[in-house]
Enzyme design. Structure first.
Site, short mmCIF file in Angstrom:
data_model
loop_
_atom_site.label_atom_id
_atom_site.label_comp_id
_atom_site.label_asym_id
_atom_site.label_seq_id
_atom_site.Cartn_x
_atom_site.Cartn_y
_atom_site.Cartn_z
N TYR A 90 4.56 24.27 -6.12
CA TYR A 90 4.97 23.59 -4.88
C TYR A 90 6.47 23.30 -4.91
CZ TYR A 90 6.03 19.72 -1.81
OH TYR A 90 6.66 18.91 -0.89
N HIS A 148 -2.85 11.29 -1.87
CA HIS A 148 -1.79 10.29 -2.05
C HIS A 148 -2.33 8.90 -2.35
CE1 HIS A 148 0.79 13.31 0.21
NE2 HIS A 148 1.21 13.28 -1.04
N LYS A 173 9.84 25.00 -2.68
CA LYS A 173 10.86 24.26 -1.94
C LYS A 173 12.26 24.61 -2.46
CE LYS A 173 8.29 21.91 0.94
NZ LYS A 173 8.49 21.87 2.40
N1 UDP Z 1 -2.04 8.28 -8.30
C1 UDP Z 1 -3.12 7.66 -8.89
N2 UDP Z 1 -4.37 7.89 -8.37
C2 UDP Z 1 -4.57 8.70 -7.28
C3 UDP Z 1 -3.45 9.32 -6.67
C4 UDP Z 1 -2.19 9.09 -7.21
O1 UDP Z 1 -2.99 6.92 -9.86
O2 UDP Z 1 -5.74 8.88 -6.87
C5 UDP Z 1 -0.69 8.05 -8.85
C6 UDP Z 1 0.01 9.32 -9.29
O3 UDP Z 1 -0.30 9.60 -10.63
C7 UDP Z 1 1.47 8.95 -9.09
C8 UDP Z 1 1.44 7.97 -7.94
O4 UDP Z 1 0.11 7.51 -7.82
O5 UDP Z 1 1.96 8.27 -10.21
C9 UDP Z 1 1.84 8.60 -6.62
O6 UDP Z 1 1.08 9.78 -6.46
P1 UDP Z 1 1.01 10.54 -5.08
O7 UDP Z 1 0.03 11.68 -5.25
O8 UDP Z 1 0.75 9.57 -3.98
O9 UDP Z 1 2.47 11.10 -4.85
P2 UDP Z 1 3.42 12.00 -5.80
O10 UDP Z 1 4.21 11.03 -6.63
O11 UDP Z 1 2.55 12.90 -6.59
O12 UDP Z 1 4.28 12.71 -4.81
#
Ligand code: UDP
Length: 324
Positions: free
Chosen positions: A141, A189, A145
């Site tokens: 991904y 997310h 980008k």
């Molecule tokens: N996260 C988590 N449980 C979930 C989804 C995300 O603990 O079910 C954590 C993930 O490991 C990261 C943070 O939340 O540290 C944000 O993750 P997200 O997928 O929202 O966004 P990213 O940082 O990957 O763009």
């Protein structure tokens, strides 16, 4: 007032940006394949359903609608999926972008705002991250980008094609009174998953609590989607005024851990979040926080909704109106 094409305008950030563009009295046309977008996030009459790889149709649309600038969101965004089927990320994100840029060039439209990502940096050497941190994506991904950013650098140099690349940190929150919010399917997310855990009484898994951070959970820079949408308005207006190409981080400059986000949700909703601690998620850097001074200094943008409780409260208002 300008005629602006928004690709991916039926998606999360695209729909908010469309809304704020219209508030500024710009005329917006949305292009979306609706493969992953949501028709209900686009007002009647402005949606043109097509795939970005339909170069000829796009080129005709740009000419017919007298488009002056494009804001390009349409892309796949799931990091995990990109490690399972990388090819679709290159076909859709890079191939779709290249087709769009070709259509723009043949229609003589040479101003574009591009959705890039903090994933372009991979695991950064220093936090907060500045824009001069090298490209070092660690998943397809992020690479898709970066490849698109590089195409834009060459088009700037040899085709007078001006672009602003915005590297997003964690877009979150909603604009509930406009009926806009996060509707990814599947949702990956953090904030919507925490809210869903409350609404369904099924636990959310927190990915790892043994990171080298104060409470052991990952730190991210959560930026309100409406602040992020406004950054696009500043960027496109800069280009419409003849401004130069540039790249900016779009974040708030402060980070919150996963546990802090859970605490904020409990504070705002007054409800307990059912959760379990799971293993780390592959490819998650311990901390990603933007230095967004450049965006503030150069374009005059400021995040005005950066407070985490405000972000969570807007997301909660939207989530409670959606069926789970
Ligand atoms: N996260 C988590 N449980 C979930 C989804 C995300 O603990 O079910 C954590 C993930 O490991 C990261 C943070 O939340 O540290 C944000 O993750 P997200 O997928 O929202 O966004 P990213 O940082 O990957 O763009």
């Amino acid at each position: 007032m300008a005629n602006i094409l928004v690709t991916g305008g039926a998606g999360y950030i695209g729909s908010h940006t469309r809304y704020f563009l219209e508030q500024r009295r710009h005329r917006v046309i949305v292009v979306d394949s609706l493969e992953r977008g949501h028709r209900e996030l686009v007002p009647d009459g402005i949606l043109r359903q097509l795939d970005l790889r339909e170069t000829e149709k796009l080129s005709r649309l740009l000419a017919e609608e007298q488009i002056e600038a494009v804001i390009h969101f349409a892309a796949y965004i799931a990091v995990g999926e990109s490690t399972q089927v990388p090819e679709i990320y290159f076909v859709n994100n890079v191939g779709g972008s290249l087709s769009l840029f070709s259509a723009m060039l043949s229609a003589g439209v040479k101003r574009l705002v591009f959705s890039s990502t903090a994933a372009a940096y991979g695991i950064p050497a220093k936090v907060p991250i500045t824009e001069d941190e090298p490209y070092a994506p660690i998943n397809p991904y992020g690479e898709s980008k970066v490849m698109t950013e590089k195409i834009l650098e060459w088009l700037d140099r040899y085709r007078e094609f001006r672009s602003i690349r915005l590297r997003y940190f964690n877009a979150s929150g909603a604009e509930p009174d406009a009926g806009l919010g996060e509707l990814h399917d599947p949702e990956t997310h953090l904030i919507p998953l925490i809210l869903r855990a409350i609404l369904t009484d099924k636990p959310v898994t927190l990915f790892g609590d043994d990171y080298p951070t104060p409470d052991g959970t990952c730190i991210r820079d959560y930026i309100h989607v409406s602040d992020l949408a406004e950054a696009h308005i500043f960027a496109v207006e800069h280009l419409l005024e003849g401004g130069a190409s540039d790249v900016f981080n779009a974040g708030t400059g402060s980070g919150h851990s996963v546990k802090e986000v859970v605490d904020a949700v409990e504070r705002v909703t007054g409800k307990r979040v059912p959760r379990t601690i799971g293993p780390r998620r592959e490819g998650d850097p311990p901390a990603l926080v933007a230095n967004s001074d450049k965006l503030q200094r150069s374009l005059g943008w400021k995040p005005t909704r950066a407070d985490l409780d405000r972000i969570v409260s807007d997301a909660w208002k939207f989530a409670t109106r959606v069926k789970h």
